[in-house]
Design an enzyme around this catalytic site. Sequence first.
Site, PDB file in Angstrom:
ATOM      1  N   SER A  13       0.851  -1.189   0.000  1.00  0.00           N
ATOM      2  CA  SER A  13       0.000   0.000   0.000  1.00  0.00           C
ATOM      3  C   SER A  13       0.885   1.237   0.000  1.00  0.00           C
ATOM      4  CB  SER A  13      -0.888   0.010   1.261  1.00  0.00           C
ATOM      5  OG  SER A  13      -1.521   1.259   1.448  1.00  0.00           O
ATOM      6  N   TYR A  64      -3.205  -0.129  10.399  1.00  0.00           N
ATOM      7  CA  TYR A  64      -3.162  -0.538   8.995  1.00  0.00           C
ATOM      8  C   TYR A  64      -1.793  -0.213   8.401  1.00  0.00           C
ATOM      9  CZ  TYR A  64      -4.360  -0.755   4.009  1.00  0.00           C
ATOM     10  OH  TYR A  64      -4.390  -1.053   2.664  1.00  0.00           O
TER      11      TYR A  64
END
Length: 255
Positions: free
Chosen positions: A146, A159
């Site tokens: 990501s 996250y």
Amino acid sequence: MSLKLFDLTGKRALITGSSQGIGFALAKGMGEAGASLVLNGRDTARLDKAADELRAAGLEVATLAFDATDHDAVREAVDGFEAATGTFDILVNNAGMQHRTPLEDFPADAFERLLQTNIASVFHVGQACARHMIKRGAGKIVNICSVQTALARPGIAPYTATKGAVANLTKGMATDWAKYGLQCNGLAPGYFDTPLNAALVADTEFSAWLSKRTPAGRWGNVEELVGTCIFLSSEASSFVNGTTVFVDGGITASL
């Protein structure tokens, strides 16, 4: 001649979390590049619907439902498929989840779910597939990272931690398994219009901020991830190992 390096004909790809969003788009793109596809998810109804859609487009598709966070279930599914059907030449570890809460209020159970879904699943499925790839002396593993692998943003600290861990686990996979003929790399999307980001896409203030923050000036379209995934899954990346490729419109390159 050089275009043959990107041809996935004759290869079989397992894509976790592929009933929608990025996983579905990557599966479709890899199928169009010649790969036979094995879709994975926990919701069999959604999985079957996704498979039917890809078959209608003329692609070769199978489904393999299992919980990527369950080590024993993963081993049973992967070993069983290899024994009964054939090899996994490519693995795309895409299963993931998000939970947005300020860090000081972040629920412990949500943190644990993020660890299991975003990190442990990469280990479980990666190890299960690699054991077979190692015996054959070849294999491609693409772990979906990501933009948060490199950058933090308020409200998603856990996250961010998980995606940083995926990139480092990718390095570890390459370090341990390159000698067996495996290439293990990461693909790190920036901000893409997906179901996982639906709340942000609908937030006009956030979308305006993102357009100003990203040199490309917009959200990414999931189809724009396909080329990089095909590269990392094909012979074109035969000496690329342990790296993470950011596909983010330039956001990690600029202040």
